[in-house]
Design a protein around this motif. Structure first.
Motif, PDB file in Angstrom:
ATOM      1  N   LYS A  86       0.817  -1.210   0.000  1.00  0.00           N
ATOM      2  CA  LYS A  86       0.000   0.000   0.000  1.00  0.00           C
ATOM      3  C   LYS A  86       0.852   1.261   0.000  1.00  0.00           C
ATOM      4  CE  LYS A  86      -3.862  -2.138   2.434  1.00  0.00           C
ATOM      5  NZ  LYS A  86      -4.491  -2.264   3.771  1.00  0.00           N
ATOM      6  N   GLY A  87       2.135   1.072   0.268  1.00  0.00           N
ATOM      7  CA  GLY A  87       3.015   2.238   0.314  1.00  0.00           C
ATOM      8  C   GLY A  87       4.413   1.888  -0.148  1.00  0.00           C
ATOM      9  N   VAL A  88       5.104   2.901  -0.663  1.00  0.00           N
ATOM     10  CA  VAL A  88       6.454   2.701  -1.184  1.00  0.00           C
ATOM     11  C   VAL A  88       7.366   3.774  -0.592  1.00  0.00           C
ATOM     12  CG1 VAL A  88       7.887   2.599  -3.262  1.00  0.00           C
ATOM     13  CG2 VAL A  88       5.511   1.807  -3.355  1.00  0.00           C
ATOM     14  N   GLU A 282       2.822  -3.499   4.968  1.00  0.00           N
ATOM     15  CA  GLU A 282       2.136  -2.923   3.806  1.00  0.00           C
ATOM     16  C   GLU A 282       3.068  -2.080   2.936  1.00  0.00           C
ATOM     17  OE1 GLU A 282      -2.287  -2.287   5.800  1.00  0.00           O
ATOM     18  OE2 GLU A 282      -0.740  -0.806   6.207  1.00  0.00           O
ATOM     19  N   VAL A 283       4.328  -1.977   3.376  1.00  0.00           N
ATOM     20  CA  VAL A 283       5.240  -1.030   2.730  1.00  0.00           C
ATOM     21  C   VAL A 283       6.459  -1.745   2.149  1.00  0.00           C
ATOM     22  CG1 VAL A 283       6.682   1.019   3.114  1.00  0.00           C
ATOM     23  CG2 VAL A 283       4.469   0.803   4.282  1.00  0.00           C
ATOM     24  N   VAL A 284       6.880  -1.292   0.996  1.00  0.00           N
ATOM     25  CA  VAL A 284       8.127  -1.793   0.404  1.00  0.00           C
ATOM     26  C   VAL A 284       9.114  -0.637   0.253  1.00  0.00           C
ATOM     27  CG1 VAL A 284       7.267  -1.567  -1.977  1.00  0.00           C
ATOM     28  CG2 VAL A 284       9.191  -3.083  -1.506  1.00  0.00           C
ATOM     29  N   MET A 285      10.354  -0.939   0.604  1.00  0.00           N
ATOM     30  CA  MET A 285      11.447   0.028   0.438  1.00  0.00           C
ATOM     31  C   MET A 285      12.208  -0.335  -0.821  1.00  0.00           C
ATOM     32  SD  MET A 285      13.604   2.338   2.094  1.00  0.00           S
ATOM     33  CE  MET A 285      14.856   3.110   1.036  1.00  0.00           C
ATOM     34  N   ILE A 286      12.491   0.659  -1.645  1.00  0.00           N
ATOM     35  CA  ILE A 286      13.280   0.414  -2.860  1.00  0.00           C
ATOM     36  C   ILE A 286      14.587   1.183  -2.760  1.00  0.00           C
ATOM     37  CG2 ILE A 286      13.337   0.591  -5.387  1.00  0.00           C
ATOM     38  CD1 ILE A 286      10.277   0.586  -5.362  1.00  0.00           C
ATOM     39  N   GLY A 287      15.685   0.473  -2.815  1.00  0.00           N
ATOM     40  CA  GLY A 287      16.978   1.142  -2.681  1.00  0.00           C
ATOM     41  C   GLY A 287      18.073   0.454  -3.456  1.00  0.00           C
ATOM     42  N   ASP A 288      19.215   1.139  -3.560  1.00  0.00           N
ATOM     43  CA  ASP A 288      20.377   0.528  -4.222  1.00  0.00           C
ATOM     44  C   ASP A 288      21.369  -0.019  -3.198  1.00  0.00           C
ATOM     45  OD1 ASP A 288      21.162   3.065  -3.324  1.00  0.00           O
ATOM     46  OD2 ASP A 288      22.668   3.279  -4.911  1.00  0.00           O
ATOM     47  N   ASP A 289      21.121   0.264  -1.898  1.00  0.00           N
ATOM     48  CA  ASP A 289      22.034  -0.176  -0.847  1.00  0.00           C
ATOM     49  C   ASP A 289      21.409  -1.384  -0.148  1.00  0.00           C
ATOM     50  OD1 ASP A 289      23.272  -0.498   1.715  1.00  0.00           O
ATOM     51  OD2 ASP A 289      24.109   1.510   1.513  1.00  0.00           O
ATOM     52  N   LEU A 290      22.012  -2.547  -0.356  1.00  0.00           N
ATOM     53  CA  LEU A 290      21.419  -3.781   0.150  1.00  0.00           C
ATOM     54  C   LEU A 290      21.287  -3.766   1.665  1.00  0.00           C
ATOM     55  CD1 LEU A 290      20.419  -6.649  -0.637  1.00  0.00           C
ATOM     56  CD2 LEU A 290      22.714  -7.454  -0.075  1.00  0.00           C
ATOM     57  N   GLY A 301      10.284  -4.945   9.368  1.00  0.00           N
ATOM     58  CA  GLY A 301       9.097  -5.683   8.953  1.00  0.00           C
ATOM     59  C   GLY A 301       8.595  -5.311   7.577  1.00  0.00           C
ATOM     60  N   MET A 302       9.316  -4.419   6.900  1.00  0.00           N
ATOM     61  CA  MET A 302       8.922  -4.052   5.532  1.00  0.00           C
ATOM     62  C   MET A 302       9.539  -5.037   4.533  1.00  0.00           C
ATOM     63  SD  MET A 302       9.318   0.097   5.473  1.00  0.00           S
ATOM     64  CE  MET A 302      10.516   0.436   6.747  1.00  0.00           C
ATOM     65  N   LYS A 303       9.075  -4.959   3.306  1.00  0.00           N
ATOM     66  CA  LYS A 303       9.735  -5.670   2.227  1.00  0.00           C
ATOM     67  C   LYS A 303      10.821  -4.755   1.664  1.00  0.00           C
ATOM     68  CE  LYS A 303       7.021  -9.306   2.232  1.00  0.00           C
ATOM     69  NZ  LYS A 303       7.533 -10.654   2.543  1.00  0.00           N
ATOM     70  N   GLY A 304      11.757  -5.344   0.962  1.00  0.00           N
ATOM     71  CA  GLY A 304      12.836  -4.549   0.381  1.00  0.00           C
ATOM     72  C   GLY A 304      13.194  -5.006  -1.008  1.00  0.00           C
ATOM     73  N   SER A 321      24.295 -12.111   4.613  1.00  0.00           N
ATOM     74  CA  SER A 321      23.225 -12.026   5.613  1.00  0.00           C
ATOM     75  C   SER A 321      21.968 -11.291   5.155  1.00  0.00           C
ATOM     76  CB  SER A 321      23.754 -11.367   6.887  1.00  0.00           C
ATOM     77  OG  SER A 321      24.292 -10.102   6.594  1.00  0.00           O
ATOM     78  N   VAL A 322      22.032 -10.540   4.068  1.00  0.00           N
ATOM     79  CA  VAL A 322      20.840  -9.811   3.617  1.00  0.00           C
ATOM     80  C   VAL A 322      20.438 -10.301   2.234  1.00  0.00           C
ATOM     81  CG1 VAL A 322      19.800  -7.558   3.153  1.00  0.00           C
ATOM     82  CG2 VAL A 322      21.559  -7.769   4.915  1.00  0.00           C
ATOM     83  N   ARG A 323      19.163 -10.613   2.089  1.00  0.00           N
ATOM     84  CA  ARG A 323      18.653 -11.016   0.781  1.00  0.00           C
ATOM     85  C   ARG A 323      17.409 -10.188   0.492  1.00  0.00           C
ATOM     86  NH1 ARG A 323      19.281 -14.264  -3.196  1.00  0.00           N
ATOM     87  NH2 ARG A 323      17.414 -14.831  -4.357  1.00  0.00           N
ATOM     88  N   ALA A 324      17.432  -9.455  -0.611  1.00  0.00           N
ATOM     89  CA  ALA A 324      16.277  -8.628  -0.957  1.00  0.00           C
ATOM     90  C   ALA A 324      15.087  -9.509  -1.295  1.00  0.00           C
ATOM     91  CB  ALA A 324      16.622  -7.731  -2.151  1.00  0.00           C
ATOM     92  N   ASP A 325      13.874  -8.957  -1.114  1.00  0.00           N
ATOM     93  CA  ASP A 325      12.670  -9.695  -1.506  1.00  0.00           C
ATOM     94  C   ASP A 325      12.575  -9.777  -3.014  1.00  0.00           C
ATOM     95  OD1 ASP A 325      11.150 -10.159   1.136  1.00  0.00           O
ATOM     96  OD2 ASP A 325      11.853  -8.101   1.258  1.00  0.00           O
ATOM     97  N   ALA A 326      13.193  -8.806  -3.684  1.00  0.00           N
ATOM     98  CA  ALA A 326      13.300  -8.880  -5.144  1.00  0.00           C
ATOM     99  C   ALA A 326      14.461  -8.005  -5.593  1.00  0.00           C
ATOM    100  CB  ALA A 326      12.000  -8.395  -5.797  1.00  0.00           C
ATOM    101  N   TYR A 327      15.057  -8.382  -6.711  1.00  0.00           N
ATOM    102  CA  TYR A 327      16.085  -7.567  -7.360  1.00  0.00           C
ATOM    103  C   TYR A 327      15.495  -7.123  -8.690  1.00  0.00           C
ATOM    104  CZ  TYR A 327      18.944  -9.885  -3.863  1.00  0.00           C
ATOM    105  OH  TYR A 327      19.435 -10.353  -2.673  1.00  0.00           O
TER     106      TYR A 327
END
Lengths: 347, 347
Positions: A86-88, A282-290, A301-304, A321-327
């Motif tokens: 619902k939010g980005v 409800e929120v996804v973060m979009i970034g270039d820094d893993l 608790g957000m998606k990334g 140790s970090v895996r994005a929910d999507a690339y």
């Protein structure tokens, strides 16, 4: 309770744990025992196992199972969660634009992508660790590039830090970019009793670092604030060291642990979520820094989603140790995926 | 066998272990179980427990005891070990002199103390992490101050590193002080495949650090050498950040662990001991740096004295993991203690 789960799972899985609204999310890092076929499938397709709080009460040695048929579908497609977005929250440098001489330049497709996300009915916020200029100047720079962004939708570390300084009655020694100084107007900097560092760039001289160190080590309890903890960022003429590198340097010199203001601090993301009036899941973060964008958001608790622009490197996709929910290739691709999945959006 | 002891003792004592010729030396850090009265006495008077290899075969839970009546005496006086000293390694900056403008100045009493030690029949060597000039220039500076020191008795990191570079056919990108460049004459620096940092002082600019970082991150397997790992040192006009701070910075930026050449690396101390033709337990290191001088020497089986000059800070005496065998006001006091204890010396 959460502590119990964390400890229990760490013992058995030695994995990376991120709390979500109705359980915890486990990203496997090291195998410490044989896994069931179902677990292996879930890890292969999704990179993680999801379990509800109830299911986490499994007896020692019992294998955790997938939560429900929805989870199984999610595991199969890997992207089912996009439907509940619902939010980005958008990182800026490396996602909207590449910084560099003359302020940098927009990444192709990102101006249009931001517009599509904002027009869709999703709640959109911007979250940057940029500390080379005031928020107003920064937004102005992006407007010149063609982005239609409001200052009130942009969250950056300096205003958050100024609130902390006032609350705790601290007088900072500032090692920050000249362009950021205006954010600290009215803050008492006499007889400093703490040190604040931002992305000071060329001001990270040996002399200035010595000076900050002497203030730090002169305190009975050294107190160091860092506006972010990034390793490096990309400018048009190459990679540049970010504030986290100098934070680490001063931490080692002064035998102190810095308080980080900005991403990936949970407090910082919390302020943004509050402003969005949304729950983390409800929120996804979009970034270039893993680590700082994606990992930080996941810890809350957000998606990334990690985009393959800016400071992205292929090795990020095999991070320990970090895996994005999507690339996704870039913001345009990420926006497209969200807008063609979320029922909230007007298509 | 040593690995077994180490693991066993770490489990029970969670302490700091230093191997000695006939056992291991355990400096207690954290109490994990109640101790016997005898243990408490030993720790209070000596800051450590000493046990022979034989006695380390104690069953789980059994209290370790002191080795012999000699150990009990040592525990009582705390300084009995001085009698077996046959050689002395002296740190230089902060022990012999304080660095600063115009080359710095001798610490009162140290010129005479060095002379007394060298005249006594003890084997004396000098071991510095100084990397702002060549060894020859450095010794010349000390001679001008009044110290009578031979270049061949001074051990510094740059010549040791040059040997490593040649052995491993490496081409360094050098971020070192201009004064040190002559040590690298003849070393191939074209198309660099590793990064070397020394105490570059003012050359630790943002631009130069970025450049070193880019070389580092451009390698498939980034390789970083650091000439020492000191946090800071004292010059006449105040504390200055040392190479270890920038090593830590580049380690964080490039996600790499540096190879340290110089103190406290065991290889470096080993070269000095070989030149002295002495066993570790016959040698005492005198330094102002608790971790790199004292801790480094102790890890090699030597004794370590911290002097309360140079970068010494009172909090060093309550350090979490390193405890000097003795703390002395200055080199003059340390030399006096050694010369009035050791049977080797002519008094």
């Amino acid at each position: 309770m959460e502590h119990f789960f964390k400890k229990h799972l760490m013992t058995h899985f030695n994995g990376f744990i991120a709390p979500v609204s109705d359980g915890v999310r486990v990203i496997e890092r090291v195998t410490t025992r044989p896994r069931t076929d179902a677990e292996c499938d879930a890890i292969l397709t999704q990179g993680c196992l999801e379990m509800s709080n109830e299911e986490l009460h499994f007896p020692e040695g019992r294998a955790p199972r997938m939560r429900s048929s929805v989870s199984r579908m999610a595991a199969a497609s890997g992207m089912e969660w996009l439907k509940s977005v619902k939010g980005v929250i958008l990182d800026m440098c490396g996602v909207l634009y590449d910084s560099g001489e003359g302020g940098g330049q927009a990444i192709p497709g990102s101006i249009e992508a931001v517009k599509r996300l904002m027009d869709s009915g999703l709640t959109v916020r911007f979250c940057t660790n940029e500390t080379q200029s005031t928020r107003e100047q920064f937004v102005q720079k992006l407007r010149v590039m063609g982005f239609d962004i409001s200052v009130s939708h942009v969250f950056s570390p300096a205003p958050a830090l100024v609130r902390i300084l006032r609350e705790r009655r601290l007088r900072p020694h500032l090692l920050v970019h000249d362009g950021l100084m205006a954010e600290f107007e009215g803050v008492d900097t006499s007889s400093p009793n703490c040190v604040v560092i931002g992305d000071a760039a060329d001001k990270f001289s040996y002399q200035n670092l010595n000076e900050a160190f002497r203030v730090l080590i002169g305190q009975e309890k050294p107190l160091l604030f860092s506006l972010g903890r990034g390793r490096y960022y990309k400018e048009t003429d190459g990679l540049k060291l970010d504030v986290g590198v100098f934070m680490t340097a001063l931490e080692y010199a002064g035998d102190v642990q810095a308080e980080v203001v900005g991403k990936p601090a949970a407090d910082f993301f919390g302020t943004v979520l509050k402003d969005m009036s949304l729950q983390p899941h409800e929120v996804v973060m979009i970034g270039d820094d893993l680590v700082n964008d994606v990992g930080g958001a996941q810890s809350c608790g957000m998606k990334g989603i990690q985009v393959r622009t800016g400071k992205y490197r292929p090795s990020d996709e095999q991070h320990a140790s970090v895996r994005a929910d999507a690339y996704m290739d870039d913001l345009a691709a990420a926006a497209h995926a969200i807008l063609t999945s979320s029922p909230t959006t007007e298509r």
